[in-house]
Structures are given as structure tokens and as C-alpha cells.
Scaffold this motif. Structure first.
Motif: not given
Length: 310
Positions: A1-13, A98-103
Motif C-alpha cells: 500500500m502506497s503511503l499516499d493512500r490513507k490508512a490508520a491504526y485505530v483503538t477505542l477509549l 481511511f482505505k484500510r484500518a487496523v483495529l
């Protein structure tokens, strides 16, 4: 995945008591050189002072509302009341910026870079996750009766092959092989998918039978559509004790402090002889490094200290 595609690690608080976990999780992601941000989903129950601490650490926040099952449909064993908020993790499917997320759960530390998760092949309307450990070593009576070592997806695995090749799910697999641990989930956010997941939560006749709210829902909704990941991406702390032929410290990408006792709730004894003392010390080592960064702002650090063991 190229870094110009938005992606993120995601957590909950959802509460102040998990603020130390979120901050250490963010610290560890940065320390391993991730290219992606940590985004924290926050509910209205999170005090403004906690939000301010996160913002001053340049952590992105997303306001969400709580997600729950219908009234009087699902109940939790007293031992598992900590799962009450976990349906809300599924709001991650709404983060379509985000195109992809890692929860990720907040009771995790990242020990080695795992940005490759944003590159794995992931079919539409599917997810990737690790298996549950179905050994039930504490013999908790409210756990499913088929949760025994013979049915655990980790039992047949050994090092080194088990570090790259998780147990495959086949038509003959025991039921626990079809169940995932939702501490780490790779997904593609989608409003349509989010709505389908919520509808399943509110209409499935199986909801009253689920012992582990969000992960039972995900395993059921994505049955046949979730890809098993190697254990190292969600290294359940109990695997170190239960599955010694598989576990190797140096293989861990992301360590998960499952069960009710979180590492920040008790300091590690000086003798360090408890079965989980070693991995709990890994959390405290990173906490001390975070302290060195944060103590310049005494007000923020006092709030963190108020939520960890003295």
C-alpha cells in the motif's frame, strides 16, 4: 500500500482508566517507526481532560457514540463485565476516510513494526485476525464447553512454521477454529458494511449466546470471510504459558494483555517470578520511557499516574 493512500491504526477509549494503555500503545507504535497514525475513537464518557492529553501528544481523535445490543437481549457473566463497551469497537467500520484500518485494543504494545498489515491481500467485505486461544486454562465455567486444548487452533502449531502459517480453517475444523480474537482486526471501512454489522447485532438470534461480544459477532458475521493471521500479530500473553512450542519472544509483533488484569493495574514484583511478570515488565519498561517524554507537562503526567498502580 502506497503511503499516499490513507490508512490508520485505530483503538477505542471509553473511560479514563484505559488512558495509560492508549498512551503506551501510541508510544510503542511510534517507537517501531510506523508510517501510519494511531486514531482514537472516543465516546462522550471520556472526560475532556483525557482528550486534551491525547491531543497534546498529537494523537488523532474521532468522536463516536456507544454501540449496544438491544435491551435485555445480551448479558455478560460477572467475570466479563469489562466487555460491556466492546460492541463500540465496531464503529471503526464507519471511519471511511481511511482505505484500510487496523483495529487494536488499548491493552496492547507493539514490539516490532507491522505496517505490512496494510499491504496484505484483503478481499472486499472480509477481515483478517488471529484465532482465539480456546484452551480455557482457568476452567472458567461460563466459557463454551468446546473450549478445550484439543480444539484450540494453536495446539498443532510449533516454531518456526507456526510464526508464518496459522492453522487453516476447513469444513472439518472444530468450531473454535472458526473463532477469532478481536484484539487486532484488519479491515476496510465501509458505511454499507457497518450498517450490515449493526443489523446483525440487532437481529441475529445468536446474540444471547455470545460469550465475547464483539469478537463473537465478527466471527459469526464474517464466517468464511475472515483470514487467519499468524499469532505474532496478536500475541495473547497466555500463549507464552500454554503454547510454549509455538511462542518465541523475538517473534512478537504485537503483544495483547488479555484477561481482566491489565499491566498498569499492578507493579511488577521485584522478584519477577510470576508467570506473566516478564511480559508485564515489557509494558512498564515502555511506560517509563513514555514518562521521560511526558513529565515536562506535569499536569498531563499527574492524570496518567492517577490511573496506574502506585
Amino acid at each position: 500500500m502506497s503511503l499516499d493512500r490513507k490508512a490508520a491504526y485505530v483503538t477505542l477509549l471509553t473511560k479514563s482508566s484505559y488512558l495509560p494503555g492508549v498512551l503506551v500503545l501510541d508510544y510503542t507504535l511510534r517507537s517501531v517507526g510506523t508510517c501510519y497514525p494511531l486514531v482514537v475513537m472516543v465516546t462522550p464518557s471520556v472526560p475532556q481532560e483525557c482528550r486534551d492529553v491525547l491531543a497534546r501528544r498529537d494523537i488523532q481523535l474521532r468522536d463516536i457514540t456507544a454501540l449496544e445490543s438491544l435491551p435485555n437481549v445480551h448479558s455478560l457473566a460477572t467475570h466479563d463485565v469489562r466487555f460491556r463497551d466492546t460492541w463500540t469497537k465496531l464503529r471503526v467500520f464507519e471511519l471511511v476516510e481511511f482505505k484500510r484500518a487496523v483495529l487494536l485494543d488499548a491493552d496492547m504494545i507493539v514490539m516490532r513494526n507491522m505496517d505490512e498489515l496494510f499491504d496484505i491481500e484483503l478481499p472486499e467485505d472480509s477481515i483478517a485476525a488471529t484465532h482465539v486461544c480456546a484452551c480455557n486454562p482457568r476452567k472458567l465455567p461460563h466459557y463454551p464447553p468446546d473450549w478445550v486444548p484439543a480444539n484450540c487452533a494453536y495446539t498443532p502449531l510449533v516454531h518456526p512454521s507456526g510464526s508464518t502459517s496459522p492453522t487453516k480453517i476447513t469444513k472439518d475444523s472444530p468450531r473454535p477454529h472458526t473463532q477469532l480474537n478481536s484484539g487486532l482486526v484488519v479491515l476496510k471501512p465501509s458505511l454499507e458494511l457497518a450498517q450490515s454489522v449493526y443489523t446483525h447485532l440487532h437481529t441475529s438470534p445468536l446474540v444471547p449466546t455470545w460469550s465475547f461480544p464483539d469478537q463473537d459477532l465478527l466471527a459469526d458475521f464474517f464466517k468464511g470471510r475472515w483470514e487467519p493471521l499468524p499469532w505474532k500479530y496478536n500475541a495473547l500473553k497466555t500463549l507464552m504459558i500454554i503454547h510454549k512450542p509455538l511462542w518465541r519472544d523475538e517473534e512478537i509483533k504485537c503483544l495483547h494483555y488479555i484477561l481482566a488484569d491489565k499491566p498498569w493495574q499492578a507493579r511488577v514484583p521485584q522478584d519477577g517470578k510470576g508467570e506473566c511478570d516478564k511480559c508485564n515488565q515489557w509494558w512498564w519498561d515502555r511506560f517509563e520511557k513514555l514518562a521521560a517524554e511526558m513529565q515536562e507537562n506535569n499536569e498531563d503526567w499527574e492524570l496518567v499516574l492517577a490511573n496506574v498502580a502506585k
